[in-house]
Design a protein around this motif. Structure first.
Motif, PDB file in Angstrom:
ATOM      1  N   LYS A  12       4.401  12.427  -2.988  1.00  0.00           N
ATOM      2  CA  LYS A  12       5.274  13.185  -2.083  1.00  0.00           C
ATOM      3  C   LYS A  12       4.572  13.549  -0.785  1.00  0.00           C
ATOM      4  O   LYS A  12       5.126  13.396   0.295  1.00  0.00           O
ATOM      5  N   VAL A  13       3.365  14.063  -0.902  1.00  0.00           N
ATOM      6  CA  VAL A  13       2.675  14.608   0.262  1.00  0.00           C
ATOM      7  C   VAL A  13       2.257  13.513   1.244  1.00  0.00           C
ATOM      8  O   VAL A  13       2.538  13.590   2.431  1.00  0.00           O
ATOM      9  N   SER A  14       1.613  12.467   0.747  1.00  0.00           N
ATOM     10  CA  SER A  14       1.061  11.445   1.645  1.00  0.00           C
ATOM     11  C   SER A  14       2.007  10.271   1.894  1.00  0.00           C
ATOM     12  O   SER A  14       1.852   9.547   2.876  1.00  0.00           O
ATOM     13  N   GLY A  15       2.939  10.047   0.982  1.00  0.00           N
ATOM     14  CA  GLY A  15       3.816   8.886   1.092  1.00  0.00           C
ATOM     15  C   GLY A  15       3.169   7.611   0.599  1.00  0.00           C
ATOM     16  O   GLY A  15       3.776   6.543   0.633  1.00  0.00           O
ATOM     17  N   GLU A  16       1.918   7.711   0.123  1.00  0.00           N
ATOM     18  CA  GLU A  16       1.195   6.547  -0.392  1.00  0.00           C
ATOM     19  C   GLU A  16       1.776   6.123  -1.746  1.00  0.00           C
ATOM     20  O   GLU A  16       2.183   6.954  -2.543  1.00  0.00           O
ATOM     21  N   TRP A  17       1.770   4.816  -1.974  1.00  0.00           N
ATOM     22  CA  TRP A  17       2.225   4.264  -3.253  1.00  0.00           C
ATOM     23  C   TRP A  17       1.042   4.174  -4.195  1.00  0.00           C
ATOM     24  O   TRP A  17      -0.085   3.914  -3.760  1.00  0.00           O
ATOM     25  N   LEU A  18       1.286   4.332  -5.493  1.00  0.00           N
ATOM     26  CA  LEU A  18       0.236   4.078  -6.476  1.00  0.00           C
ATOM     27  C   LEU A  18      -0.150   2.613  -6.391  1.00  0.00           C
ATOM     28  O   LEU A  18       0.693   1.760  -6.118  1.00  0.00           O
ATOM     29  N   LYS A  19      -1.393   2.331  -6.659  1.00  0.00           N
ATOM     30  CA  LYS A  19      -1.857   0.956  -6.739  1.00  0.00           C
ATOM     31  C   LYS A  19      -1.346   0.365  -8.057  1.00  0.00           C
ATOM     32  O   LYS A  19      -1.146   1.097  -9.029  1.00  0.00           O
ATOM     33  N   PRO A  20      -1.127  -0.936  -8.134  1.00  0.00           N
ATOM     34  CA  PRO A  20      -0.577  -1.531  -9.359  1.00  0.00           C
ATOM     35  C   PRO A  20      -1.344  -1.173 -10.620  1.00  0.00           C
ATOM     36  O   PRO A  20      -0.759  -0.998 -11.681  1.00  0.00           O
ATOM     37  N   MET A  43       3.093  -6.784   1.815  1.00  0.00           N
ATOM     38  CA  MET A  43       1.869  -7.550   1.990  1.00  0.00           C
ATOM     39  C   MET A  43       0.695  -6.854   1.289  1.00  0.00           C
ATOM     40  O   MET A  43      -0.082  -7.506   0.579  1.00  0.00           O
ATOM     41  N   ILE A  44       0.599  -5.560   1.448  1.00  0.00           N
ATOM     42  CA  ILE A  44      -0.461  -4.797   0.785  1.00  0.00           C
ATOM     43  C   ILE A  44      -0.316  -4.907  -0.727  1.00  0.00           C
ATOM     44  O   ILE A  44      -1.299  -5.089  -1.446  1.00  0.00           O
ATOM     45  N   TYR A  45       0.918  -4.793  -1.221  1.00  0.00           N
ATOM     46  CA  TYR A  45       1.161  -4.896  -2.657  1.00  0.00           C
ATOM     47  C   TYR A  45       0.695  -6.256  -3.182  1.00  0.00           C
ATOM     48  O   TYR A  45       0.022  -6.334  -4.212  1.00  0.00           O
ATOM     49  N   GLN A  46       1.034  -7.324  -2.479  1.00  0.00           N
ATOM     50  CA  GLN A  46       0.617  -8.664  -2.898  1.00  0.00           C
ATOM     51  C   GLN A  46      -0.909  -8.788  -2.916  1.00  0.00           C
ATOM     52  O   GLN A  46      -1.475  -9.381  -3.840  1.00  0.00           O
ATOM     53  N   GLU A  47      -1.562  -8.206  -1.928  1.00  0.00           N
ATOM     54  CA  GLU A  47      -3.030  -8.219  -1.904  1.00  0.00           C
ATOM     55  C   GLU A  47      -3.590  -7.446  -3.101  1.00  0.00           C
ATOM     56  O   GLU A  47      -4.573  -7.864  -3.710  1.00  0.00           O
ATOM     57  N   ASN A  48      -2.954  -6.332  -3.443  1.00  0.00           N
ATOM     58  CA  ASN A  48      -3.415  -5.527  -4.578  1.00  0.00           C
ATOM     59  C   ASN A  48      -3.298  -6.271  -5.901  1.00  0.00           C
ATOM     60  O   ASN A  48      -4.045  -5.999  -6.838  1.00  0.00           O
ATOM     61  N   ASP A  69      -6.486  -7.811  -7.053  1.00  0.00           N
ATOM     62  CA  ASP A  69      -7.599  -6.915  -7.374  1.00  0.00           C
ATOM     63  C   ASP A  69      -8.003  -7.067  -8.841  1.00  0.00           C
ATOM     64  O   ASP A  69      -7.139  -7.147  -9.715  1.00  0.00           O
ATOM     65  N   PRO A  70      -9.304  -7.101  -9.125  1.00  0.00           N
ATOM     66  CA  PRO A  70      -9.767  -7.235 -10.516  1.00  0.00           C
ATOM     67  C   PRO A  70      -9.262  -6.119 -11.432  1.00  0.00           C
ATOM     68  O   PRO A  70      -9.031  -6.349 -12.623  1.00  0.00           O
ATOM     69  N   ARG A  71      -9.041  -4.934 -10.890  1.00  0.00           N
ATOM     70  CA  ARG A  71      -8.527  -3.831 -11.722  1.00  0.00           C
ATOM     71  C   ARG A  71      -7.103  -4.120 -12.187  1.00  0.00           C
ATOM     72  O   ARG A  71      -6.742  -3.825 -13.324  1.00  0.00           O
ATOM     73  N   TRP A  72      -6.278  -4.719 -11.317  1.00  0.00           N
ATOM     74  CA  TRP A  72      -4.924  -5.096 -11.726  1.00  0.00           C
ATOM     75  C   TRP A  72      -4.985  -6.238 -12.737  1.00  0.00           C
ATOM     76  O   TRP A  72      -4.297  -6.230 -13.751  1.00  0.00           O
TER      77      TRP A  72
END
Length: 94
Positions: free
Chosen positions: A56-64, A10-15, A18-21
């Motif tokens: 690795k550290v946070s487990g966060e995914w890069l934004k598109p 869901m977060i990925y779809q929202e991203n 985004d105007p940057r994507w």
């Protein structure tokens, strides 16, 4: 676990809204001459991430929009679908 996967989707779809994507997506489409790099068709184009990156550290995914253009490719809807059916997208820990 399944709940977290659905939340990430869901977060990925929202991203993707985004105007940057959208700006990076247009850059990749232009780079690839507005054609599918697999079959050459010029309609129903999407920009595919050739691999996903996770910290690795946070487990966060890069934004598109945070991916280097090397990891992005223009494909048509059909080639995108069939590619996902045949090949898993690699996940790289950074």
């Amino acid at each position: 676990m399944t709940e977290q996967i659905e939340r990430n989707k869901m977060i990925y779809q929202e991203n993707l809204e985004d105007p940057r994507w959208k700006k990076l997506r247009l850059r990749i489409l232009r780079r690839d001459s507005n054609k599918c790099r697999v079959c050459g068709i010029e309609s129903n184009l999407q920009v595919h991430h050739r691999q996903y990156h996770r910290y690795k550290v946070s487990g966060e995914w890069l934004k598109p929009w945070e991916y280097h253009p090397y990891f992005l490719i223009t494909v048509c809807n059909s080639c995108h679908f069939h590619g996902h059916q045949q090949f898993p997208i690699p996940i790289k820990e950074i």
